[in-house]
Design a protein around this motif. Structure first.
Motif: not given
Length: 804
Positions: A510-519
């Motif tokens: 999930d490389p582009h997630n700005d809200d969490a380390m990973i969904d």
RNA sequence: GCUGGUGUGGCGAAAUAGGCAGACGCUAUGGACUUAAAAUCCAUUGGUGGCAACACCGUACCGGUUCGAGUCCGGUCACCAGUACCA
């Protein structure tokens, strides 16, 4: 027919794959997933090394095969870009490390693309990208929150001439890797991660993963679990107890003296009672100054000083025994003090001999006149009061129980593993997101203020005191305390290179997630990594560190699985043509670009896989590359031999099916060299026949595709072998009934020596084979009038006739 | 020292569970094509003896188990990697 022109077709297919987003992993959870991983490279200024493609090609083969088998494959790539060489280059050339990094990454990316790996480039990560290290810092804060990050005074390696704190791996042969200068130990306050708390979990986790045994063993050794007991010895003069750790409590009656580490704090408390304190102090000063390297290097001869005026009491028999200090006892393991049992420990024996200390045998069975008896299987207890007559194992149990009852000791498990020194006094690393407030102490940067980014600075040189260059940037250092709003300072230490690489495989999902380390959903789908291949040099630290972080993230509910990597394999090193390790100074470095320029990427990939057993070290051979080129060229020319027949031809049916079987199985077990040998055999046989059907070629090209994808796609297209692109096709399957020949040549042995070879129908059973062979005239001649004693028949292999 | 691994032709290496040692590739030699060279193609290529069919020897070394050992067992040696006073 056109000539084989790798430059042209390789570029063409790389463009098509990119345009079609052919290898992008879809977040489509209805399909079975497969996550293949290679160690992401450190983008050095030297460019790609031939070692990288060995691992990359191997996993590219698996990835391409899996896609053809219907999996949704994630095969990502990124950059482990923080670290020293870049920083050093920046200092020397007065360029910003970020600029250097970008340049190097671009070079690496271009080189990797030329090799045609089926990476999902849309998921590229870069550890130096604030959007990435925001989450590295986030994980650090989580560790801090859970009490797993703390600050401590620890000795570090310090280069006197560079005035720089060095990591262990930067100390080569006791000297500074960069300037060859003297390295000493210096005590510094450092951030530490409590990996020791995870020792047991990291050990247990190994049970559930499929790692090559070698790797598991190295992990276990590094953790170094040992079971024993802690025992208290009284020191009457200061009315204190000195606790030791021992794995051999059974030998307690043989403890004739004690040794404590020069750094042991109890020394200061005994100071007044030690009559030769000057001598002790001198020894101590000497030992503390020495680096770890020197201390272990100079281990041939034991040294030490007796603490005159001090005695200890052996708790089992109340005997007074002397106390010594010596640097062979390490403060960092156990309690920093030992009971010495010279009769049954080699180090103690050596020490006792040198300083003429008493040696008492308590386990009979050896010859303690000549050497310590350390066997624990065979001996019998003697000179040990109530333990006499017991085996070592029995005695261990009895004495441990006895000690516990008397309150003199207890069972104890120790680990070699030490906490992880997590600070670097460097610029080019993730800032540790902590604020120092005079009132509130250490205060974590609030999560919503992450990332703490690196300031732009002019000078990356460390300060004279060995602090990070960041201390010289007041506008960055000075801040306000998030708790009390008072003036405060930022932590100037940065994280080690290991940080970013400890969780990058999570981010790929999930490389582009700005809200969490990973969904969470993506984590549940993609993790864990199904297959991770890398070098042996990373099997201890990187593997252990990343397993630790992963397990922690699991424990706090961020990640769905305990272990990050289901399967771990290792590739062998590639040496120069001279059989030496490749290095600039030896001038034996092979540049992948040159090979690709001359022969093309397909030949390069094929050779890397063909050169030898994948897990073994192998030297590069210019001629070997040429041989692979010849093979690729012969593959190209197969186009001239193709008939109109659409199906697999009868001529080659056996060959086609055995090749599918061999190649498919060998790819899975990483025996790429023999898979390729089989494909060479295929081409040789087809050439001998002078023709092959479209069906034969169709299968062959699919099998070749994972190793040499460009030529395979090109032939697929040019010969119009099917709808769509080759990468969209399905993996061929073999029919077991076509992998057996009608007749098999077997060997006929007389008394174990091969004397004849006969073609035997493969459907014959043992009895029929025996009859068939015995009926043969030549065989009858060979037997002559000798008596047949025994006949062994191995169907499909041989018949051994024992005569006499 | 300890742990793990490796040892097979001139070279890189093959040989599922003990069953034809050396697949596949390289090198070398000879030949074809060419004015010539490169490239390509064909043949030979573990050693020794023999004109030959063939025979004997051969998987680091010594011994064992077995009809049969590169493979299994015991011992020895060499090299590589990791680790190193971990009590």
């Amino acid at each position: 027919m056109t000539k084989y022109d790798p430059a042209k077709i390789e570029f063409k297919w790389q463009e098509i794959w990119e345009k079609n987003k052919a290898f992008e992993a879809k977040d489509d959870t209805t399909k079975p997933k497969f996550y293949a991983l290679i160690e992401f490279p450190y983008p050095s200024g030297d460019g790609l090394h031939v070692g990288h493609p060995r691992s990359n090609t191997a996993m590219d083969i698996i990835s391409r095969k899996r896609r053809m088998e219907g999996y949704n494959v994630l095969f990502p790539i990124g950059w482990d870009a923080f670290g020293l060489p870049t920083e050093n280059f920046a200092i020397k050339n007065k360029v910003h490390p970020a600029v250097v990094t970008e340049r190097n990454v671009n070079r690496f990316r271009e080189q990797l693309k030329r090799l045609g790996f089926s990476f999902d480039w849309s998921r590229e990560v870069n550890t130096t990208d604030p959007a990435y290290y925001k989450w590295t810092q986030w994980i650090f804060l989580k560790l801090y929150e859970h009490g797993l990050a703390y600050k401590a005074e620890v000795p570090i390696n310090f280069c006197v001439s560079c005035k720089v704190g060095l990591a262990n791996e930067e100390v080569v042969g006791g000297k500074c890797e960069r300037c060859d200068g003297e390295v000493v130990r210096r005590v510094k306050s450092q951030w530490m991660l409590k990996i020791t708390e995870y020792a047991e979990k990291l050990l247990e986790g190994l049970e559930e993963v499929d790692y090559i045994e070698k790797v598991k063993t190295q992990q276990r050794n590094w953790i170094g679990k040992s079971k024993g007991a802690e025992v208290d010895f009284a020191i009457p003069c200061i009315n204190e107890k000195l606790t030791v750790f021992t794995t051999r409590p059974d030998t307690l009656f043989g403890a004739t003296y004690m040794v404590i580490s020069p750094e042991h704090p109890i020394l200061d408390r005994m100071k007044e009672h030690i009559t030769n304190f000057d001598e002790v102090e001198a020894y101590r000063a000497e030992a503390i100054k020495k680096s770890d390297f020197e201390r272990s290097e100079l281990n041939k001869e034991k040294t030490g000083v007796s603490l005159k005026g001090v005695v200890a009491i052996n708790p089992v028999n109340n005997t007074e025994i002397p106390v010594w200090i010596s640097d062979y006892v390490l403060m960092s393991y156990g309690t920093g003090a030992i009971m010495a049992v010279p009769a049954h420990d080699e180090r103690d024996y050596e020490f006792a001999k040198k300083f003429d200390l008493p040696i008492i045998e308590v386990v009979a069975g050896g010859d303690i006149e000549n050497e310590a008896f350390t066997d624990i299987e065979t001996g019998t207890m003697v000179n040990s009061d109530f333990l006499n007559g017991m085996s070592v194992a029995e005695a261990k149990e009895a004495i441990t129980k006895w000690l516990a009852e008397k309150g003199l000791g207890k069972e104890k498990i120790n680990y070699k593993l030490r906490d992880w020194v997590f600070s670097r006094q460097r610029y080019w690393g993730e800032p540790i997101p902590i604020i120092h407030c005079e009132k509130c102490g250490y205060v974590p940067v609030p999560y919503d203020q992450l990332p703490v980014t690196l300031p732009d600075i002019e000078n990356y040189q460390q300060s004279d005191s060995g602090e990070s260059p960041l201390v010289n940037i007041p506008e960055w250092v000075n801040t306000t305390c998030p708790k009390c709003n008072g003036p405060a300072k930022r932590e100037t230490d940065t994280m080690p290179q290991w940080a970013g690489s400890s969780w990058y495989f999570i981010r790929y999902a999930d490389p582009h997630n700005d809200d969490a380390m990973i969904d969470k959903k993506k984590a549940a789908y993609w993790l864990p990594v199904d297959w991770y291949n890398g070098g042996m040099e990373h099997t201890t630290l990187h593997l252990l560190y990343s397993r630790f972080w992963h397990r922690f993230l699991y424990d706090i509910g961020e990640i769905p699985c305990k272990e990050p990597y289901k399967k771990r394999t290792s590739h062998g090193m590639i040496l120069g043509t001279d059989g030496q390790k490749m290095s600039k100074s030896r001038g034996n470095v092979i540049n992948p670009d040159d090979v690709v320029d001359e022969f093309g990427a397909d030949t390069f990939r094929l050779y890397e896989m063909f050169m030898g057993a994948f897990d073994q070290t192998t030297p590069w051979s210019e001629q070997g590359v040429r041989g692979c080129y010849r093979f690729i060229d012969r593959v190209w020319k197969l186009q001239e031999l193709v008939t109109d027949e659409e199906e697999v031809s009868e001529d080659h049916r056996y060959l086609v099916h055995t090749t599918i079987k061999k190649v498919s199985e060998d790819y899975e077990s990483m025996k790429y060299n023999t898979a390729i040998a089989q494909m060479m055999t295929f081409v040789n046989e087809v050439n001998e026949k002078g023709k092959l059907s479209r069906g034969d070629l169709r299968v062959f090209v699919k099998l070749l595709n994972p190793v040499a994808p460009h030529i395979a796609e090109e032939i697929w297209e040019k010969m119009n072998l099917g709808e769509g692109y080759l990468y969209e096709q399905s993996w061929p399957e073999y029919d077991a009934k076509y992998t057996v020949k009608d007749e098999i040549e077997i060997a006929v042995q007389i008394n174990g020596k091969v004397r004849e070879r006969l073609d035997v129908p493969s459907k014959y059973d043992k009895k029929q084979i025996e009859e068939f062979v015995l009926a043969n005239e030549k065989v009858q001649d060979l037997i002559g009038d000798k008596q047949i004693r025994k006949i062994i028949v191995v169907p499909g292999r041989l018949v051994n006739i024992v005569v006499g």
